[in-house]
Design an enzyme around this catalytic site. Structure first.
Site, PDB file in Angstrom:
ATOM      1  CE  LYS A   5      48.021  36.915  29.973  1.00 42.72           C
ATOM      2  NZ  LYS A   5      47.314  36.994  30.843  1.00 42.72           N
ATOM      3  CG  ASP A  19      49.010  39.765  32.299  1.00 44.58           C
ATOM      4  OD1 ASP A  19      47.999  39.242  32.752  1.00 44.58           O
ATOM      5  OD2 ASP A  19      50.286  39.743  32.831  1.00 44.58           O
TER       6      ASP A  19
HETATM    7  N1  GLU Z   1      45.383  39.370  32.104  1.00 45.68           N
HETATM    8  C1  GLU Z   1      44.087  38.943  32.541  1.00 45.68           C
HETATM    9  C2  GLU Z   1      44.070  37.546  32.921  1.00 45.68           C
HETATM   10  O1  GLU Z   1      45.157  37.075  33.184  1.00 45.68           O
HETATM   11  C3  GLU Z   1      42.756  39.689  31.591  1.00 45.68           C
HETATM   12  C4  GLU Z   1      42.718  39.235  30.356  1.00 45.68           C
HETATM   13  C5  GLU Z   1      41.700  39.775  29.635  1.00 45.68           C
HETATM   14  O2  GLU Z   1      40.801  40.561  30.096  1.00 45.68           O
HETATM   15  O3  GLU Z   1      41.593  39.489  28.563  1.00 45.68           O
HETATM   16  O4  GLU Z   1      43.126  36.842  32.874  1.00 45.68           O
END
Ligand code: GLU
Length: 455
Positions: A114, A154
């Protein structure tokens, strides 16, 4: 953890996972997994960097940028980028930690990561956001790659920001690679990726409803409270409507709208909210346009204002359902709660819901954690990576069918794992939070062992 900095969000996510593993028979069957947990709770790598950019007045601005590369046992690090003033290492470590197990539950080969920055897109011009995204990628780009780390969106990062970041990466490396997901539909993005988290959430809850009712019920006729009004909330709401349910609320950081008629918040209203969000306007301005069809509640989350509901889908951000709100939802008749947001419920709220999995009066309540229920977004990101690697593009139907199957497997995996490691009593819903945690963790721990990460 006493000699470590206080990281409240990360500690909360860690304790939520660890407590469910400890309260199951997992560590009796696999005592060595305690070591694995210790190792897995420390990120493989954290990258921190400064981001300097120029605002519209020509003045220098500076922000903190991060990428937490948490775990690569199952594949390249994978997880979104959050641009929000509350971003700090504790928040990104919690999100990265959750992402490891969520990604494992999709059944695809993705590790967990992340990133983001404490940059606030609200109140910024399009040019300022573009300059920030390019500056951010000029450093992040040194640490990612299609087989290394593949970020996505996100909170605060939509297709537009992904486009600017992708362009910057290409300028600095000359490489056209699938280094980000959530790309534009005509240049490498997957169909259904924007819809995937919200749709996947509703597909998951459909399985909960079907299981709980022995196949007799569906979303049809159900009243559904939703929080948030971004990508997750919008597409969850549209899918609920398509399946015959009624959406009774949406919200943003400033307040909530609650429907005042039986028709609820309809698809047309959701479309106008989507338009308003692109212009970074508040929900209160939509409430003015909707007249007497909704009431706007300033400064509130929807949960204690929605009246009787069957389903609650937190879809805004972490810790958006408190203990009191969980109790209020139960009084309002809620049967199913599933998180579209990551760690949407506080630990106390989860305890309230979990303590009602069995009820003698047939009023049992079932809670699904974000790492299972909102896995559809990252799952379609995984499908985008597969399409990019193969240099092909699947149809909407093909992606949607795969998403449905992934959400079904995700639900059944959590359910069966809970039955295996917790043996629920007669008439009790198996704990989806414990089952999903155990299933995701065991898969990652086993892969880590085989790769020599612990022994
Ligand atoms: N931000 C999204 C999550 O919390 C998607 C992450 C992604 O697609 O890599 O899962």
């Amino acid at each position: 953890m006493s000699n470590l900095p206080h990281e409240p969000e990360f500690e909360q996510a860690y304790k939520e996972l660890a407590s469910t593993l400890e309260n199951s028979s997992l560590f009796e069957k696999h005592p060595e997994y305690k070591k694995a947990l210790k190792v897995a709770s420390i990120p493989e790598r954290i990258i921190q960097f400064r981001v300097t950019w120029e605002d519209d007045k020509g003045e220098l601005q500076v922000n903190r940028g991060y990428r937490v590369q948490f775990n690569s046992a199952l594949g390249p690090y994978k997880g979104g980028l959050r641009l929000h003033p509350t971003v700090n290492l504790s928040v990104l470590k919690f999100l990265g930690f959750e992402q490891i197990f969520k990604n494992a539950l999709t059944g695809l080969n993705m590790g967990g990561g992340k990133g983001g920055a404490d940059f606030d897109p609200k109140g910024k011009s399009d040019n300022e956001i573009r300059r920030f995204c390019c500056a951010f990628m000029s450093e992040l780009g040194k640490h990612i790659g299609a087989d290394i780390d593949v970020p996505a969106g996100d909170i605060g990062v939509s297709g537009r920001e992904i486009g600017w970041m992708f362009g910057q990466y290409k300028k600095q490396t000359k490489l056209w690679e699938g280094i980000l997901t959530g790309k534009g539909g005509n240049w490498g993005g997957s169909l259904i990726r924007p819809e995937a988290t919200g749709y996947g959430l509703v597909y998951y809850v459909q399985h909960m409803i079907q299981y709980a009712s022995g196949g007799k019920e569906s979303f049809s006729g159900k009243k559904v409270a939703i929080s948030g009004s971004g990508n997750v909330a919008q597409y969850a709401a549209l899918k609920v409507i398509e399946l015959g349910g009624t959406v009774v609320s949406l919200s943003d950081s400033k307040g909530a709208i609650v429907a005042t008629t039986d028709k609820g918040i309809d698809a047309e209203m959701i479309e106008s909210i989507a338009k308003l969000k692109v212009d970074r306007k508040q929900l209160s301005s939509a409430a003015d346009d909707f007249g007497s069809k909704v009431k706007y509640i300033d400064g509130a989350r929807p949960w204690l204002h929605v009246g009787n509901v069957d389903v609650a889908l937190p879809g805004a951000t972490q810790n958006e359902v408190s203990k009191e709100e969980a109790e209020g939802l139960i009084k309002a008749g809620v049967k199913f709660i599933a998180e579209g947001s990551n760690m949407g419920c506080t630990q106390e709220a989860i305890e309230v819901f979990e303590s009602h999995r069995k009820s003698s009066k047939g009023e049992a309540i079932w809670y699904a954690p974000g790492k299972a229920a909102n896995a559809g977004g990252v799952a379609v990101s995984g499908l985008e990576m597969a399409q990019n690697s193969a240099r092909i593009k699947w149809t909407s139907e093909e992606v949607d069918d795969r998403l449905k199957l992934i959400m079904k497997n995700c639900f059944e995996n959590g359910l069966q794992t809970a039955k295996t490691y917790l043996t629920p009593s007669e008439g009790e819903f198996p704990s989806l939070v414990a089952g999903s945690n155990i299933a995701g963790f065991s898969k990652v721990a086993a892969a880590m062992k085989e790769q020599g990460d612990w022994w």
